[in-house]
Design an enzyme around this catalytic site. Structure first.
Site, PDB file in Angstrom:
ATOM      1  N   ASN A  12      39.865 -15.621 -23.735  1.00 17.81           N
ATOM      2  CA  ASN A  12      40.805 -14.976 -24.560  1.00 17.81           C
ATOM      3  C   ASN A  12      39.958 -14.329 -25.728  1.00 17.81           C
ATOM      4  O   ASN A  12      39.290 -14.075 -26.280  1.00 17.81           O
ATOM      5  CB  ASN A  12      41.140 -15.877 -25.736  1.00 17.81           C
ATOM      6  CG  ASN A  12      42.216 -15.425 -27.130  1.00 17.81           C
ATOM      7  OD1 ASN A  12      41.941 -14.694 -26.790  1.00 17.81           O
ATOM      8  ND2 ASN A  12      42.128 -16.510 -27.718  1.00 17.81           N
ATOM      9  N   LYS A  14      40.674 -11.733 -27.026  1.00 19.07           N
ATOM     10  CA  LYS A  14      41.288 -11.300 -28.850  1.00 19.07           C
ATOM     11  C   LYS A  14      41.849 -10.080 -28.559  1.00 19.07           C
ATOM     12  O   LYS A  14      42.133  -9.465 -27.981  1.00 19.07           O
ATOM     13  CB  LYS A  14      40.838 -12.039 -29.707  1.00 19.07           C
ATOM     14  CG  LYS A  14      40.590 -13.430 -29.813  1.00 19.07           C
ATOM     15  CD  LYS A  14      40.089 -14.416 -31.081  1.00 19.07           C
ATOM     16  CE  LYS A  14      39.902 -15.447 -30.743  1.00 19.07           C
ATOM     17  NZ  LYS A  14      39.339 -15.925 -31.429  1.00 19.07           N
ATOM     18  N   HIS A 102      48.505 -19.909 -30.452  1.00 19.45           N
ATOM     19  CA  HIS A 102      47.478 -19.185 -30.871  1.00 19.45           C
ATOM     20  C   HIS A 102      47.458 -19.513 -32.770  1.00 19.45           C
ATOM     21  O   HIS A 102      48.203 -18.864 -33.389  1.00 19.45           O
ATOM     22  CB  HIS A 102      46.265 -18.546 -30.634  1.00 19.45           C
ATOM     23  CG  HIS A 102      44.814 -18.003 -30.760  1.00 19.45           C
ATOM     24  ND1 HIS A 102      44.894 -18.002 -31.397  1.00 19.45           N
ATOM     25  CD2 HIS A 102      44.618 -18.846 -29.713  1.00 19.45           C
ATOM     26  CE1 HIS A 102      43.449 -18.656 -30.941  1.00 19.45           C
ATOM     27  NE2 HIS A 102      42.902 -18.607 -30.811  1.00 19.45           N
ATOM     28  N   GLU A 104      46.303 -17.748 -34.874  1.00 20.75           N
ATOM     29  CA  GLU A 104      45.530 -16.894 -35.535  1.00 20.75           C
ATOM     30  C   GLU A 104      47.031 -16.614 -35.197  1.00 20.75           C
ATOM     31  O   GLU A 104      47.793 -15.617 -36.638  1.00 20.75           O
ATOM     32  CB  GLU A 104      44.749 -16.147 -34.869  1.00 20.75           C
ATOM     33  CG  GLU A 104      43.130 -16.118 -34.693  1.00 20.75           C
ATOM     34  CD  GLU A 104      42.705 -15.415 -34.023  1.00 20.75           C
ATOM     35  OE1 GLU A 104      42.386 -15.133 -33.413  1.00 20.75           O
ATOM     36  OE2 GLU A 104      41.133 -16.417 -33.474  1.00 20.75           O
ATOM     37  N   GLU A 174      42.709 -26.670 -30.295  1.00 20.76           N
ATOM     38  CA  GLU A 174      41.413 -25.975 -30.491  1.00 20.76           C
ATOM     39  C   GLU A 174      41.690 -25.888 -31.981  1.00 20.76           C
ATOM     40  O   GLU A 174      42.704 -25.113 -33.117  1.00 20.76           O
ATOM     41  CB  GLU A 174      41.713 -24.415 -30.199  1.00 20.76           C
ATOM     42  CG  GLU A 174      42.073 -23.925 -29.147  1.00 20.76           C
ATOM     43  CD  GLU A 174      41.636 -21.965 -28.936  1.00 20.76           C
ATOM     44  OE1 GLU A 174      40.947 -21.868 -28.349  1.00 20.76           O
ATOM     45  OE2 GLU A 174      42.896 -21.728 -29.573  1.00 20.76           O
ATOM     46  N   GLY A 180      35.534 -19.557 -33.669  1.00 19.79           N
ATOM     47  CA  GLY A 180      35.050 -18.655 -33.697  1.00 19.79           C
ATOM     48  C   GLY A 180      33.424 -18.837 -35.359  1.00 19.79           C
ATOM     49  O   GLY A 180      33.239 -18.341 -35.983  1.00 19.79           O
ATOM     50  N   SER A 220      34.351 -22.234 -30.498  1.00 20.47           N
ATOM     51  CA  SER A 220      33.419 -22.502 -30.319  1.00 20.47           C
ATOM     52  C   SER A 220      32.544 -23.085 -29.030  1.00 20.47           C
ATOM     53  O   SER A 220      31.333 -23.793 -28.882  1.00 20.47           O
ATOM     54  CB  SER A 220      32.014 -22.824 -31.591  1.00 20.47           C
ATOM     55  OG  SER A 220      32.891 -21.917 -32.688  1.00 20.47           O
TER      56      SER A 220
HETATM   57  P1  PGA Z   1      35.749 -19.398 -30.315  1.00 23.98           P
HETATM   58  O1  PGA Z   1      37.504 -19.078 -29.782  1.00 23.98           O
HETATM   59  O2  PGA Z   1      35.279 -19.433 -28.739  1.00 23.98           O
HETATM   60  O3  PGA Z   1      35.422 -17.778 -30.469  1.00 23.98           O
HETATM   61  O4  PGA Z   1      35.633 -20.020 -31.597  1.00 23.98           O
HETATM   62  C1  PGA Z   1      38.628 -19.613 -29.315  1.00 23.98           C
HETATM   63  C2  PGA Z   1      40.033 -19.467 -29.280  1.00 23.98           C
HETATM   64  O5  PGA Z   1      40.514 -18.874 -30.407  1.00 23.98           O
HETATM   65  O6  PGA Z   1      40.266 -19.424 -28.052  1.00 23.98           O
END
Ligand code: PGA
Length: 261
Positions: A12, A14, A102, A104, A174, A180, A220
């Site tokens: 992903n 983003k 997601h 976010e 998640e 992140g 992460s």
């Molecule tokens: P990350 O993001 O691996 O940077 O923690 C995962 C995601 O948001 O799908």
């Protein structure tokens, strides 16, 4: 990981990589990954919308086995929804997988469980597979309501879907506090939540659907952490954010079997 379900590793991106950068990234990834990697693991890449056409052209021209994904879509086919992208358009661009709900999108853009459920239905209706994201905040984990929250998110998204539709879906667990941040849920903690998600799928849909659906962990994930995650019996893959922007690191994640087992 079960031997019956094909592992799925998804990147992903983003809001990163313009269409020139996307082409470079995918060319490098395609160079690093071998036939045996694609035989063993399904690999999906989810660039921003503006990159999709360039990536579709590259994937077709070079006959790459990477599957194209999107990060979001609207629930309606067309209409007065300024700035939104229809799932019909994504299907025309050769998109196979669409990330839906997601954290976010839920936290920053106010997407509700009901809106997410409508998007799941729309993605399936147009022949693509949703990667439905669920997960708890740190406060929810500390309050001991993690399982209640993810079960509710899964239940609402799946309640009107047929067993055949559910079998083709992917759900990504998640934990929001792990996205992140460099913090991981321990493989055992991730397995506990993901096993509860599988049980919830069995109760909302059916046991065969729960056995077929693929469940990812996200938060992460790095090349150094994936092997222990993939050893868990209910975890079929990973959804990778930051580490998917570096083709070398992402290729090593896809190749976890080579250095792990
Ligand atoms: P990350 O993001 O691996 O940077 O923690 C995962 C995601 O948001 O799908």
């Amino acid at each position: 990981m079960s031997s019956e379900r094909q592992p799925i590793v998804s990147g992903n991106w983003k809001m990163n990589n313009n269409h020139f950068e996307a082409i470079q990234c995918v060319q490098k990834l395609a160079y690093l990954l071998q036939k045996e990697d694609f035989d063993a693991v399904e690999v999906t890449v989810h660039p921003p919308f503006t990159d999709l056409r360039s990536m579709q052209t590259l994937i077709d021209a070079d006959q790459l086995r990477l599957k194209l994904g999107a990060q979001n879509c609207h629930s309606e086919d067309k209409g007065a929804f300024t700035g939104e992208v229809s799932p019909v358009f994504l299907g025309k661009l050769g998109v196979h997988y669409v990330i839906v709900g997601h954290s976010e999108r839920r936290e920053l853009f106010g997407e509700t469980d009901e809106f997410v459920a409508a998007k799941v239905a729309a993605v399936l209706k147009h022949g693509m597979a949703p990667i439905l994201c669920v997960g708890e905040t740190l406060a929810e984990r500390e309050a001991g309501v993690t399982l209640d929250k993810v079960k509710r998110q899964v239940g609402i998204a799946l309640e009107k879907r047929s067993n055949e539709q559910v079998k083709n879906m992917v759900i990504a667990y998640e934990p929001i506090w792990a996205i992140g941040t460099g913090k991981n849920a321990s493989p055992a903690d991730a397995q506990e939540v993901i096993a509860a998600i599988r049980a919830e799928v069995a109760s909302v849909a059916s046991a065969p659907a729960a056995n077929a659906i693929r469940l990812q962990y996200g938060g992460s994930v790095k090349a150094g952490t994936i092997a222990d995650i993939m050893r868990q019996p209910d975890i079929d893959g990973v959804l990778v954010g930051g580490a998917s922007l570096d083709p070398t690191e992402f290729a090593r994640i896809v190749q976890y079997r080579r250095h792990a087992f």
